[in-house]
Motif scaffolding. Structure first.
Motif, PDB file in Angstrom:
ATOM      1  N   LEU A  50      35.679  43.640  55.914  1.00 36.99           N
ATOM      2  CA  LEU A  50      34.812  43.124  54.850  1.00 36.99           C
ATOM      3  C   LEU A  50      34.692  41.619  55.000  1.00 36.99           C
ATOM      4  O   LEU A  50      35.695  40.919  55.190  1.00 36.99           O
ATOM      5  CB  LEU A  50      35.400  43.473  53.481  1.00 36.99           C
ATOM      6  CG  LEU A  50      34.581  43.079  52.255  1.00 36.99           C
ATOM      7  CD1 LEU A  50      33.297  43.898  52.185  1.00 36.99           C
ATOM      8  CD2 LEU A  50      35.400  43.285  50.978  1.00 36.99           C
ATOM      9  N   LEU A  51      33.467  41.114  54.921  1.00 35.73           N
ATOM     10  CA  LEU A  51      33.249  39.678  55.039  1.00 35.73           C
ATOM     11  C   LEU A  51      33.947  38.933  53.914  1.00 35.73           C
ATOM     12  O   LEU A  51      34.001  39.397  52.777  1.00 35.73           O
ATOM     13  CB  LEU A  51      31.754  39.372  55.011  1.00 35.73           C
ATOM     14  CG  LEU A  51      30.910  39.891  56.174  1.00 35.73           C
ATOM     15  CD1 LEU A  51      29.441  39.526  55.962  1.00 35.73           C
ATOM     16  CD2 LEU A  51      31.399  39.336  57.503  1.00 35.73           C
ATOM     17  N   ASP A  52      34.454  37.753  54.228  1.00 33.54           N
ATOM     18  CA  ASP A  52      35.138  36.931  53.223  1.00 33.54           C
ATOM     19  C   ASP A  52      34.215  36.554  52.071  1.00 33.54           C
ATOM     20  O   ASP A  52      34.685  36.329  50.940  1.00 33.54           O
ATOM     21  CB  ASP A  52      35.690  35.659  53.870  1.00 33.54           C
ATOM     22  CG  ASP A  52      36.836  35.930  54.839  1.00 33.54           C
ATOM     23  OD1 ASP A  52      37.460  37.011  54.721  1.00 33.54           O
ATOM     24  OD2 ASP A  52      37.085  35.087  55.717  1.00 33.54           O
ATOM     25  N   ALA A  53      32.926  36.488  52.336  1.00 31.99           N
ATOM     26  CA  ALA A  53      31.976  36.086  51.296  1.00 31.99           C
ATOM     27  C   ALA A  53      31.815  37.140  50.212  1.00 31.99           C
ATOM     28  O   ALA A  53      31.348  36.836  49.103  1.00 31.99           O
ATOM     29  CB  ALA A  53      30.616  35.782  51.924  1.00 31.99           C
ATOM     30  N   VAL A  54      32.193  38.390  50.500  1.00 32.34           N
ATOM     31  CA  VAL A  54      32.072  39.467  49.511  1.00 32.34           C
ATOM     32  C   VAL A  54      33.289  39.432  48.600  1.00 32.34           C
ATOM     33  O   VAL A  54      34.430  39.550  49.043  1.00 32.34           O
ATOM     34  CB  VAL A  54      31.975  40.841  50.200  1.00 32.34           C
ATOM     35  CG1 VAL A  54      31.896  41.955  49.158  1.00 32.34           C
ATOM     36  CG2 VAL A  54      30.753  40.885  51.114  1.00 32.34           C
ATOM     37  N   LYS A  55      33.052  39.277  47.321  1.00 33.35           N
ATOM     38  CA  LYS A  55      34.142  39.228  46.345  1.00 33.35           C
ATOM     39  C   LYS A  55      34.628  40.641  46.033  1.00 33.35           C
ATOM     40  O   LYS A  55      33.856  41.598  46.087  1.00 33.35           O
ATOM     41  CB  LYS A  55      33.679  38.522  45.072  1.00 33.35           C
ATOM     42  CG  LYS A  55      33.266  37.070  45.285  1.00 33.35           C
ATOM     43  CD  LYS A  55      32.762  36.458  43.995  1.00 33.35           C
ATOM     44  CE  LYS A  55      32.470  34.970  44.165  1.00 33.35           C
ATOM     45  NZ  LYS A  55      31.429  34.722  45.172  1.00 33.35           N
ATOM     46  N   VAL A  56      35.902  40.753  45.680  1.00 34.45           N
ATOM     47  CA  VAL A  56      36.512  42.055  45.383  1.00 34.45           C
ATOM     48  C   VAL A  56      37.308  41.959  44.088  1.00 34.45           C
ATOM     49  O   VAL A  56      38.099  41.029  43.904  1.00 34.45           O
ATOM     50  CB  VAL A  56      37.441  42.514  46.523  1.00 34.45           C
ATOM     51  CG1 VAL A  56      38.069  43.864  46.193  1.00 34.45           C
ATOM     52  CG2 VAL A  56      36.682  42.590  47.846  1.00 34.45           C
ATOM     53  N   VAL A  57      37.091  42.918  43.185  1.00 30.49           N
ATOM     54  CA  VAL A  57      37.817  42.986  41.914  1.00 30.49           C
ATOM     55  C   VAL A  57      38.236  44.429  41.669  1.00 30.49           C
ATOM     56  O   VAL A  57      37.448  45.352  41.899  1.00 30.49           O
ATOM     57  CB  VAL A  57      36.946  42.501  40.730  1.00 30.49           C
ATOM     58  CG1 VAL A  57      37.629  42.798  39.396  1.00 30.49           C
ATOM     59  CG2 VAL A  57      36.658  41.019  40.854  1.00 30.49           C
ATOM     60  N   ASP A  58      39.482  44.635  41.223  1.00 33.08           N
ATOM     61  CA  ASP A  58      39.940  45.961  40.811  1.00 33.08           C
ATOM     62  C   ASP A  58      40.215  45.943  39.314  1.00 33.08           C
ATOM     63  O   ASP A  58      40.917  45.053  38.816  1.00 33.08           O
ATOM     64  CB  ASP A  58      41.197  46.372  41.563  1.00 33.08           C
ATOM     65  CG  ASP A  58      41.631  47.783  41.209  1.00 33.08           C
ATOM     66  OD1 ASP A  58      40.842  48.718  41.459  1.00 33.08           O
ATOM     67  OD2 ASP A  58      42.743  47.952  40.676  1.00 33.08           O
ATOM     68  N   LEU A  59      39.669  46.919  38.591  1.00 34.53           N
ATOM     69  CA  LEU A  59      39.798  46.968  37.138  1.00 34.53           C
ATOM     70  C   LEU A  59      41.085  47.642  36.674  1.00 34.53           C
ATOM     71  O   LEU A  59      41.359  47.695  35.472  1.00 34.53           O
ATOM     72  CB  LEU A  59      38.584  47.695  36.537  1.00 34.53           C
ATOM     73  CG  LEU A  59      37.212  47.112  36.896  1.00 34.53           C
ATOM     74  CD1 LEU A  59      36.116  47.891  36.187  1.00 34.53           C
ATOM     75  CD2 LEU A  59      37.125  45.630  36.566  1.00 34.53           C
ATOM     76  N   ASP A  60      41.857  48.192  37.615  1.00 37.67           N
ATOM     77  CA  ASP A  60      43.162  48.783  37.309  1.00 37.67           C
ATOM     78  C   ASP A  60      43.061  49.876  36.238  1.00 37.67           C
ATOM     79  O   ASP A  60      43.786  49.864  35.246  1.00 37.67           O
ATOM     80  CB  ASP A  60      44.140  47.696  36.853  1.00 37.67           C
ATOM     81  CG  ASP A  60      45.569  48.206  36.761  1.00 37.67           C
ATOM     82  OD1 ASP A  60      45.913  49.139  37.511  1.00 37.67           O
ATOM     83  OD2 ASP A  60      46.330  47.679  35.920  1.00 37.67           O
ATOM     84  N   CYS A  61      42.195  50.845  36.468  1.00 40.10           N
ATOM     85  CA  CYS A  61      42.041  51.993  35.569  1.00 40.10           C
ATOM     86  C   CYS A  61      42.307  53.255  36.377  1.00 40.10           C
ATOM     87  O   CYS A  61      41.409  53.748  37.076  1.00 40.10           O
ATOM     88  CB  CYS A  61      40.643  52.025  34.953  1.00 40.10           C
ATOM     89  SG  CYS A  61      40.269  50.577  33.952  1.00 40.10           S
ATOM     90  N   ARG A  62      43.505  53.792  36.278  1.00 36.01           N
ATOM     91  CA  ARG A  62      43.936  54.894  37.131  1.00 36.01           C
ATOM     92  C   ARG A  62      43.575  56.248  36.520  1.00 36.01           C
ATOM     93  O   ARG A  62      44.424  56.950  35.971  1.00 36.01           O
ATOM     94  CB  ARG A  62      45.440  54.810  37.387  1.00 36.01           C
ATOM     95  CG  ARG A  62      45.901  53.453  37.935  1.00 36.01           C
ATOM     96  CD  ARG A  62      45.341  53.216  39.342  1.00 36.01           C
ATOM     97  NE  ARG A  62      45.901  52.010  39.918  1.00 36.01           N
ATOM     98  CZ  ARG A  62      45.270  50.850  39.979  1.00 36.01           C
ATOM     99  NH1 ARG A  62      44.050  50.754  39.490  1.00 36.01           N
ATOM    100  NH2 ARG A  62      45.823  49.799  40.529  1.00 36.01           N
ATOM    101  N   PHE A  63      42.317  56.610  36.611  1.00 35.68           N
ATOM    102  CA  PHE A  63      41.868  57.877  36.032  1.00 35.68           C
ATOM    103  C   PHE A  63      42.548  59.077  36.692  1.00 35.68           C
ATOM    104  O   PHE A  63      42.656  60.136  36.082  1.00 35.68           O
ATOM    105  CB  PHE A  63      40.351  58.007  36.158  1.00 35.68           C
ATOM    106  CG  PHE A  63      39.586  57.133  35.199  1.00 35.68           C
ATOM    107  CD1 PHE A  63      39.336  57.550  33.906  1.00 35.68           C
ATOM    108  CD2 PHE A  63      39.115  55.890  35.586  1.00 35.68           C
ATOM    109  CE1 PHE A  63      38.635  56.752  33.014  1.00 35.68           C
ATOM    110  CE2 PHE A  63      38.413  55.084  34.718  1.00 35.68           C
ATOM    111  CZ  PHE A  63      38.171  55.514  33.421  1.00 35.68           C
ATOM    112  N   PHE A  64      42.999  58.910  37.932  1.00 38.79           N
ATOM    113  CA  PHE A  64      43.613  60.048  38.620  1.00 38.79           C
ATOM    114  C   PHE A  64      44.911  60.497  37.943  1.00 38.79           C
ATOM    115  O   PHE A  64      45.353  61.631  38.136  1.00 38.79           O
ATOM    116  CB  PHE A  64      43.868  59.722  40.094  1.00 38.79           C
ATOM    117  CG  PHE A  64      44.868  58.613  40.329  1.00 38.79           C
ATOM    118  CD1 PHE A  64      46.223  58.873  40.315  1.00 38.79           C
ATOM    119  CD2 PHE A  64      44.438  57.320  40.576  1.00 38.79           C
ATOM    120  CE1 PHE A  64      47.147  57.861  40.538  1.00 38.79           C
ATOM    121  CE2 PHE A  64      45.349  56.300  40.794  1.00 38.79           C
ATOM    122  CZ  PHE A  64      46.705  56.566  40.779  1.00 38.79           C
ATOM    123  N   THR A  65      45.509  59.647  37.120  1.00 37.72           N
ATOM    124  CA  THR A  65      46.742  60.037  36.435  1.00 37.72           C
ATOM    125  C   THR A  65      46.497  61.078  35.348  1.00 37.72           C
ATOM    126  O   THR A  65      47.453  61.678  34.840  1.00 37.72           O
ATOM    127  CB  THR A  65      47.419  58.806  35.804  1.00 37.72           C
ATOM    128  OG1 THR A  65      46.524  58.196  34.859  1.00 37.72           O
ATOM    129  CG2 THR A  65      47.770  57.774  36.874  1.00 37.72           C
TER     130      THR A  65
END
Length: 387
Positions: A50-65
Protein backbone atom coordinates in the motif's frame (compact mmCIF):
# COMPACT_ATOMS: atom_id res chain seq x y z
CA UNK A 1 -11.07 14.34 -4.55
CA UNK A 2 -11.14 12.99 -0.99
CA UNK A 3 -12.33 9.36 -0.86
CA UNK A 4 -12.99 6.97 2.03
CA UNK A 5 -13.21 3.22 1.29
CA UNK A 6 -14.64 1.01 4.06
CA UNK A 7 -13.96 -2.71 4.30
CA UNK A 8 -14.03 -5.21 7.17
CA UNK A 9 -10.30 -5.90 7.19
CA UNK A 10 -7.33 -5.69 4.85
CA UNK A 11 -5.46 -8.56 6.53
CA UNK A 12 -6.69 -11.41 4.34
CA UNK A 13 -4.91 -12.28 1.09
CA UNK A 14 -8.23 -12.47 -0.75
CA UNK A 15 -9.38 -11.14 -4.09
CA UNK A 16 -11.55 -8.37 -2.63
CA UNK A 17 -8.75 -7.12 -0.38
CA UNK A 18 -6.28 -7.06 -3.23
CA UNK A 19 -8.65 -5.22 -5.57
CA UNK A 20 -9.55 -2.58 -2.97
CA UNK A 21 -5.92 -1.93 -2.05
CA UNK A 22 -4.83 -1.71 -5.69
CA UNK A 23 -7.72 0.68 -6.46
CA UNK A 24 -6.65 2.84 -3.51
CA UNK A 25 -3.09 2.93 -4.86
CA UNK A 26 -4.32 3.86 -8.34
CA UNK A 27 -6.60 6.63 -7.07
CA UNK A 28 -3.77 8.02 -4.97
CA UNK A 29 -1.48 8.07 -8.01
CA UNK A 30 -4.16 10.03 -9.88
CA UNK A 31 -3.98 12.76 -7.24
CA UNK A 32 -6.93 11.78 -5.04
CA UNK A 33 -6.66 11.71 -1.24
CA UNK A 34 -7.64 8.21 -0.16
CA UNK A 35 -8.34 6.71 3.24
CA UNK A 36 -8.93 3.01 3.89
CA UNK A 37 -11.21 2.43 6.89
CA UNK A 38 -11.43 -1.03 8.45
CA UNK A 39 -13.30 -2.14 11.54
CA UNK A 40 -11.83 -5.58 12.26
CA UNK A 41 -8.18 -5.11 11.24
CA UNK A 42 -6.69 -4.92 14.72
CA UNK A 43 -2.91 -5.26 14.78
CA UNK A 44 -2.77 -7.48 11.69
CA UNK A 45 -0.59 -6.20 8.83
CA UNK A 46 -2.15 -5.15 5.54
CA UNK A 47 -1.95 -8.06 3.13
CA UNK A 48 -0.76 -6.27 -0.02
CA UNK A 49 1.64 -3.36 -0.71
CA UNK A 50 0.00 0.00 0.00
CA UNK A 51 1.34 3.42 -0.94
CA UNK A 52 2.40 5.61 1.98
CA UNK A 53 0.11 8.35 0.70
CA UNK A 54 -2.98 6.21 1.41
CA UNK A 55 -4.18 6.77 4.96
CA UNK A 56 -5.38 3.83 7.07
CA UNK A 57 -7.78 3.86 10.05
CA UNK A 58 -9.27 0.96 12.03
CA UNK A 59 -12.49 1.60 13.96
CA UNK A 60 -11.89 -1.35 16.32
CA UNK A 61 -15.38 -2.87 16.06
CA UNK A 62 -15.04 -6.65 16.29
CA UNK A 63 -18.37 -7.84 14.93
CA UNK A 64 -16.96 -11.34 14.52
CA UNK A 65 -17.13 -11.78 18.31
CA UNK A 66 -20.94 -11.92 18.08
CA UNK A 67 -20.73 -15.59 17.09
CA UNK A 68 -19.59 -16.41 20.63
CA UNK A 69 -22.61 -14.76 22.30
CA UNK A 70 -25.93 -16.11 23.54
CA UNK A 71 -29.00 -14.74 21.68
CA UNK A 72 -29.66 -11.93 24.16
CA UNK A 73 -26.00 -11.02 24.49
CA UNK A 74 -25.70 -11.21 20.70
CA UNK A 75 -28.48 -8.61 20.30
CA UNK A 76 -27.16 -6.23 22.96
CA UNK A 77 -23.53 -6.51 21.86
CA UNK A 78 -24.51 -5.97 18.24
CA UNK A 79 -26.27 -2.71 19.14
CA UNK A 80 -23.22 -1.58 21.10
CA UNK A 81 -20.84 -2.40 18.27
CA UNK A 82 -23.04 -0.73 15.69
CA UNK A 83 -23.22 2.44 17.80
CA UNK A 84 -19.46 2.41 18.26
CA UNK A 85 -18.97 1.91 14.53
CA UNK A 86 -21.31 4.79 13.67
CA UNK A 87 -19.75 7.22 16.15
CA UNK A 88 -16.16 6.29 15.25
CA UNK A 89 -16.91 6.65 11.54
CA UNK A 90 -18.63 9.99 12.16
CA UNK A 91 -15.48 11.28 13.86
CA UNK A 92 -13.33 9.97 11.01
CA UNK A 93 -15.55 11.69 8.44
CA UNK A 94 -15.43 14.96 10.39
CA UNK A 95 -11.62 14.80 10.47
CA UNK A 96 -10.91 13.64 6.91
CA UNK A 97 -13.72 15.58 5.14
CA UNK A 98 -14.36 13.04 2.32
CA UNK A 99 -16.34 13.96 -0.76
CA UNK A 100 -17.51 10.38 -1.27
CA UNK A 101 -17.65 7.28 0.95
CA UNK A 102 -17.41 3.78 -0.52
CA UNK A 103 -18.80 0.86 1.48
CA UNK A 104 -16.89 -2.05 0.00
CA UNK A 105 -17.80 -4.53 2.70
CA UNK A 106 -20.36 -7.22 1.88
CA UNK A 107 -21.93 -6.96 5.32
CA UNK A 108 -25.18 -5.12 4.66
CA UNK A 109 -25.89 -4.47 8.35
CA UNK A 110 -23.69 -1.38 8.12
CA UNK A 111 -25.40 0.42 5.25
CA UNK A 112 -27.68 2.58 7.38
CA UNK A 113 -24.96 3.20 9.95
CA UNK A 114 -22.66 4.49 7.23
CA UNK A 115 -25.42 6.70 5.83
CA UNK A 116 -26.02 8.23 9.27
CA UNK A 117 -22.32 8.76 9.92
CA UNK A 118 -21.74 10.23 6.46
CA UNK A 119 -23.51 13.50 7.34
CA UNK A 120 -24.79 14.04 3.79
CA UNK A 121 -21.58 12.90 2.10
CA UNK A 122 -22.57 10.67 -0.86
CA UNK A 123 -22.31 6.97 -0.05
CA UNK A 124 -21.73 4.26 -2.65
CA UNK A 125 -21.90 0.50 -2.14
CA UNK A 126 -19.91 -2.09 -4.02
CA UNK A 127 -20.38 -5.81 -3.50
CA UNK A 128 -17.57 -8.32 -4.01
CA UNK A 129 -19.81 -11.33 -3.48
CA UNK A 130 -22.75 -12.39 -5.59
CA UNK A 131 -26.34 -11.42 -4.88
CA UNK A 132 -27.19 -15.07 -4.28
CA UNK A 133 -24.44 -15.41 -1.67
CA UNK A 134 -25.59 -12.30 0.16
CA UNK A 135 -29.25 -13.33 0.07
CA UNK A 136 -28.32 -16.77 1.37
CA UNK A 137 -26.60 -15.12 4.31
CA UNK A 138 -29.91 -13.37 4.95
CA UNK A 139 -32.30 -16.27 4.51
CA UNK A 140 -30.23 -19.43 4.73
CA UNK A 141 -29.70 -19.60 8.46
CA UNK A 142 -31.19 -22.42 10.53
CA UNK A 143 -34.15 -21.74 12.77
CA UNK A 144 -33.58 -20.18 16.16
CA UNK A 145 -33.63 -16.85 17.93
CA UNK A 146 -30.16 -15.81 16.73
CA UNK A 147 -31.07 -16.71 13.14
CA UNK A 148 -34.28 -14.68 13.31
CA UNK A 149 -32.35 -11.70 14.65
CA UNK A 150 -29.81 -12.01 11.84
CA UNK A 151 -32.53 -12.11 9.18
CA UNK A 152 -34.32 -9.17 10.73
CA UNK A 153 -31.14 -7.06 10.80
CA UNK A 154 -30.34 -7.91 7.21
CA UNK A 155 -33.79 -7.23 5.77
CA UNK A 156 -33.89 -3.89 7.53
CA UNK A 157 -30.38 -2.97 6.46
CA UNK A 158 -30.72 -3.90 2.82
CA UNK A 159 -33.52 -1.34 2.50
CA UNK A 160 -30.90 1.28 3.24
CA UNK A 161 -29.50 0.82 -0.26
CA UNK A 162 -32.22 3.19 -1.48
CA UNK A 163 -30.38 5.98 0.31
CA UNK A 164 -27.07 5.31 -1.45
CA UNK A 165 -25.93 7.39 -4.35
CA UNK A 166 -25.00 4.37 -6.38
CA UNK A 167 -24.41 0.64 -6.20
CA UNK A 168 -21.64 -0.97 -8.22
CA UNK A 169 -22.16 -4.59 -9.26
CA UNK A 170 -19.45 -6.78 -10.71
CA UNK A 171 -21.83 -8.67 -13.03
CA UNK A 172 -24.87 -8.02 -15.17
CA UNK A 173 -26.70 -10.93 -13.57
CA UNK A 174 -26.33 -9.42 -10.10
CA UNK A 175 -27.23 -5.95 -11.33
CA UNK A 176 -30.67 -7.19 -12.39
CA UNK A 177 -31.36 -8.26 -8.80
CA UNK A 178 -29.91 -5.17 -7.10
CA UNK A 179 -32.02 -2.77 -9.14
CA UNK A 180 -34.95 -3.85 -6.97
CA UNK A 181 -33.22 -2.29 -3.95
CA UNK A 182 -31.00 0.50 -5.26
CA UNK A 183 -31.82 3.63 -7.22
CA UNK A 184 -28.84 3.46 -9.55
CA UNK A 185 -26.81 0.37 -10.36
CA UNK A 186 -23.82 0.24 -12.68
CA UNK A 187 -21.74 -2.76 -13.70
CA UNK A 188 -17.94 -2.52 -13.58
CA UNK A 189 -15.68 -5.59 -13.42
CA UNK A 190 -12.65 -5.77 -11.21
CA UNK A 191 -9.35 -5.06 -12.97
CA UNK A 192 -6.58 -7.56 -13.57
CA UNK A 193 -3.55 -5.85 -12.04
CA UNK A 194 -1.02 -8.34 -13.37
CA UNK A 195 -1.09 -9.37 -17.01
CA UNK A 196 2.05 -11.48 -17.54
CA UNK A 197 4.27 -10.39 -20.41
CA UNK A 198 4.89 -14.02 -21.21
CA UNK A 199 3.54 -17.39 -20.14
CA UNK A 200 6.47 -19.61 -21.14
CA UNK A 201 9.06 -18.31 -18.65
CA UNK A 202 7.90 -20.99 -16.22
CA UNK A 203 7.63 -24.57 -17.53
CA UNK A 204 4.21 -26.20 -17.24
CA UNK A 205 4.14 -29.23 -15.03
CA UNK A 206 2.62 -32.24 -16.74
CA UNK A 207 -0.72 -33.48 -15.42
CA UNK A 208 -1.16 -30.69 -12.90
CA UNK A 209 -4.54 -29.14 -11.93
CA UNK A 210 -4.61 -26.02 -9.76
CA UNK A 211 -7.28 -24.70 -7.36
CA UNK A 212 -6.90 -21.30 -5.69
CA UNK A 213 -8.98 -19.54 -3.06
CA UNK A 214 -9.98 -19.33 0.56
CA UNK A 215 -10.81 -22.70 2.03
CA UNK A 216 -14.26 -21.55 3.12
CA UNK A 217 -17.66 -23.22 2.90
CA UNK A 218 -18.95 -21.25 -0.10
CA UNK A 219 -15.95 -22.27 -2.22
CA UNK A 220 -17.00 -25.92 -1.98
CA UNK A 221 -13.59 -27.32 -2.79
CA UNK A 222 -14.92 -30.61 -1.46
CA UNK A 223 -16.79 -30.96 -4.74
CA UNK A 224 -13.56 -30.63 -6.74
CA UNK A 225 -12.02 -33.36 -4.61
CA UNK A 226 -15.06 -35.61 -5.09
CA UNK A 227 -15.10 -35.01 -8.85
CA UNK A 228 -11.38 -35.80 -9.13
CA UNK A 229 -11.83 -39.01 -7.12
CA UNK A 230 -14.36 -40.16 -9.74
CA UNK A 231 -11.74 -40.08 -12.51
CA UNK A 232 -8.43 -40.38 -10.64
CA UNK A 233 -8.11 -44.12 -11.19
CA UNK A 234 -8.19 -43.70 -14.97
CA UNK A 235 -5.56 -40.92 -14.97
CA UNK A 236 -2.93 -41.92 -12.40
CA UNK A 237 -0.41 -39.26 -13.44
CA UNK A 238 -2.73 -36.33 -12.76
CA UNK A 239 -2.78 -34.46 -9.47
CA UNK A 240 -4.22 -31.31 -7.87
CA UNK A 241 -2.39 -28.54 -6.03
CA UNK A 242 -4.57 -26.32 -3.83
CA UNK A 243 -3.39 -22.89 -2.67
CA UNK A 244 -5.31 -21.36 0.21
CA UNK A 245 -6.12 -21.18 3.89
CA UNK A 246 -9.42 -21.18 5.74
CA UNK A 247 -11.85 -22.80 8.11
CA UNK A 248 -12.47 -25.83 5.86
CA UNK A 249 -8.83 -26.89 5.61
CA UNK A 250 -9.04 -29.67 8.20
CA UNK A 251 -12.21 -31.17 6.75
CA UNK A 252 -10.75 -31.07 3.24
CA UNK A 253 -7.61 -32.83 4.45
CA UNK A 254 -9.78 -35.47 6.08
CA UNK A 255 -11.76 -35.93 2.86
CA UNK A 256 -8.55 -36.33 0.86
CA UNK A 257 -7.26 -38.95 3.29
CA UNK A 258 -10.54 -40.86 3.33
CA UNK A 259 -10.35 -41.14 -0.47
CA UNK A 260 -6.73 -42.30 -0.37
CA UNK A 261 -5.56 -39.31 -2.41
CA UNK A 262 -2.96 -37.85 0.00
CA UNK A 263 -0.18 -38.15 -2.58
CA UNK A 264 -2.25 -36.69 -5.41
CA UNK A 265 -4.05 -33.76 -3.79
CA UNK A 266 -1.86 -31.37 -1.80
CA UNK A 267 -3.04 -28.24 0.03
CA UNK A 268 -0.39 -25.50 0.02
CA UNK A 269 -0.34 -22.21 1.88
CA UNK A 270 -1.15 -19.08 -0.15
CA UNK A 271 1.77 -17.76 -2.18
CA UNK A 272 2.59 -14.32 -3.51
CA UNK A 273 4.01 -16.03 -6.61
CA UNK A 274 0.60 -17.35 -7.60
CA UNK A 275 1.00 -16.33 -11.25
CA UNK A 276 3.98 -18.69 -11.54
CA UNK A 277 1.74 -21.42 -10.15
CA UNK A 278 -0.93 -20.67 -12.76
CA UNK A 279 1.70 -20.89 -15.48
CA UNK A 280 2.87 -24.26 -14.17
CA UNK A 281 -0.63 -25.73 -14.41
CA UNK A 282 -2.56 -27.43 -17.19
CA UNK A 283 -5.97 -26.18 -16.01
CA UNK A 284 -7.75 -24.54 -13.10
CA UNK A 285 -10.93 -25.83 -11.46
CA UNK A 286 -13.42 -23.72 -9.50
CA UNK A 287 -16.37 -25.44 -7.82
CA UNK A 288 -17.87 -22.59 -5.79
CA UNK A 289 -21.46 -22.41 -4.70
CA UNK A 290 -21.45 -18.63 -5.22
CA UNK A 291 -19.05 -16.16 -6.78
CA UNK A 292 -18.88 -12.45 -7.52
CA UNK A 293 -16.65 -11.99 -10.53
CA UNK A 294 -13.86 -14.36 -9.47
CA UNK A 295 -10.43 -12.93 -10.14
CA UNK A 296 -8.91 -16.39 -9.91
CA UNK A 297 -10.47 -17.24 -13.29
CA UNK A 298 -9.23 -14.07 -14.94
CA UNK A 299 -5.74 -14.45 -13.47
CA UNK A 300 -5.43 -18.04 -14.65
CA UNK A 301 -6.71 -17.10 -18.10
CA UNK A 302 -4.08 -14.36 -18.38
CA UNK A 303 -1.50 -17.13 -17.91
CA UNK A 304 -2.99 -19.13 -20.81
CA UNK A 305 -4.42 -21.63 -18.33
CA UNK A 306 -7.94 -22.73 -19.31
CA UNK A 307 -10.54 -22.85 -16.56
CA UNK A 308 -13.33 -25.23 -15.62
CA UNK A 309 -16.00 -23.80 -13.33
CA UNK A 310 -19.50 -24.50 -12.16
CA UNK A 311 -21.94 -22.12 -13.81
CA UNK A 312 -22.77 -20.74 -10.38
CA UNK A 313 -24.25 -17.34 -9.59
CA UNK A 314 -23.10 -15.03 -10.90
CA UNK A 315 -19.67 -14.43 -12.40
CA UNK A 316 -18.18 -17.47 -14.15
CA UNK A 317 -20.50 -17.38 -17.16
CA UNK A 318 -19.57 -13.71 -17.72
CA UNK A 319 -15.86 -14.61 -17.75
CA UNK A 320 -15.61 -18.03 -19.41
CA UNK A 321 -16.79 -18.38 -22.97
CA UNK A 322 -17.96 -21.99 -22.70
CA UNK A 323 -16.04 -24.38 -25.00
CA UNK A 324 -13.91 -21.48 -26.26
CA UNK A 325 -11.82 -20.16 -23.36
CA UNK A 326 -12.77 -22.90 -20.91
CA UNK A 327 -15.68 -25.04 -19.77
CA UNK A 328 -18.75 -24.46 -17.61
CA UNK A 329 -20.23 -27.40 -15.70
CA UNK A 330 -23.88 -27.59 -14.66
CA UNK A 331 -24.17 -25.77 -11.36
CA UNK A 332 -23.72 -28.15 -8.45
CA UNK A 333 -23.51 -31.26 -10.68
CA UNK A 334 -20.35 -33.00 -9.46
CA UNK A 335 -20.65 -35.78 -12.06
CA UNK A 336 -20.70 -33.17 -14.82
CA UNK A 337 -17.70 -31.45 -13.26
CA UNK A 338 -15.84 -34.78 -13.28
CA UNK A 339 -16.82 -35.44 -16.91
CA UNK A 340 -15.59 -32.03 -18.07
CA UNK A 341 -12.43 -32.33 -16.00
CA UNK A 342 -11.70 -35.61 -17.74
CA UNK A 343 -12.42 -34.06 -21.15
CA UNK A 344 -9.79 -31.40 -20.53
CA UNK A 345 -7.36 -34.04 -19.30
CA UNK A 346 -7.78 -36.17 -22.42
CA UNK A 347 -7.93 -33.39 -25.05
CA UNK A 348 -4.49 -31.82 -24.88
CA UNK A 349 -4.56 -29.82 -28.11
CA UNK A 350 -8.03 -28.42 -27.44
CA UNK A 351 -6.96 -27.57 -23.89
CA UNK A 352 -3.93 -25.63 -25.14
CA UNK A 353 -6.04 -23.79 -27.70
CA UNK A 354 -8.52 -22.81 -24.99
CA UNK A 355 -5.60 -21.49 -22.96
CA UNK A 356 -4.37 -19.33 -25.84
CA UNK A 357 -7.85 -17.88 -26.39
CA UNK A 358 -8.32 -17.40 -22.65
CA UNK A 359 -5.17 -15.27 -22.48
CA UNK A 360 -6.46 -13.03 -25.26
CA UNK A 361 -9.87 -12.72 -23.59
CA UNK A 362 -8.27 -11.66 -20.29
CA UNK A 363 -6.81 -8.54 -21.94
CA UNK A 364 -10.13 -6.72 -21.53
CA UNK A 365 -9.56 -6.68 -17.75
CA UNK A 366 -6.26 -4.78 -17.92
CA UNK A 367 -6.21 -1.96 -15.34
CA UNK A 368 -5.72 0.83 -17.86
CA UNK A 369 -9.12 -0.10 -19.30
CA UNK A 370 -11.06 -0.81 -16.10
CA UNK A 371 -9.70 1.54 -13.44
CA UNK A 372 -10.82 4.62 -15.34
CA UNK A 373 -14.37 3.33 -15.08
CA UNK A 374 -14.04 2.90 -11.32
CA UNK A 375 -12.50 6.36 -10.93
CA UNK A 376 -15.30 7.94 -12.93
CA UNK A 377 -17.93 6.14 -10.86
CA UNK A 378 -16.34 7.33 -7.61
CA UNK A 379 -15.88 10.93 -8.69
CA UNK A 380 -19.19 11.65 -10.42
CA UNK A 381 -21.79 10.29 -7.99
CA UNK A 382 -24.49 12.52 -6.55
CA UNK A 383 -25.91 12.48 -3.06
CA UNK A 384 -29.28 10.70 -2.95
CA UNK A 385 -29.54 10.36 0.81
CA UNK A 386 -32.99 11.39 1.87
CA UNK A 387 -33.61 8.98 4.76
Amino acid sequence: MRIIIIHRSFALTGGAERVIIEKANYLSKQGHSVMLVSYEQGAHPISFPLLDAVKVVDLDCRFFTLSQCSPLAHYLHFLQLKKKFRESLRQTVATFHPEVIILASDWQFLVKSVLKAANQVPVMCEFHNSYDYIVKNISGHPNGIKAKLTKSYARHAIKGLKGCAQLISLTEQDAKHWREYARRVVVIPNPLFVYPETTDDVPRLPARIICVGRLNAEKRFDRTITAFSMIAGKHPDWHIDFFGEGAEKASLQQQIQSLGLEKRIIIHSPTKAIFDEYKKSQLLVLSSEFEGRPMVLIEAMSCATPCLSFDCPSGPAEIIDDRVTGLLAKNGDVADLAEKMEWLITHEEERKEMGRKARTAAERYKPELVLKEWEQAYTTCENLTDG
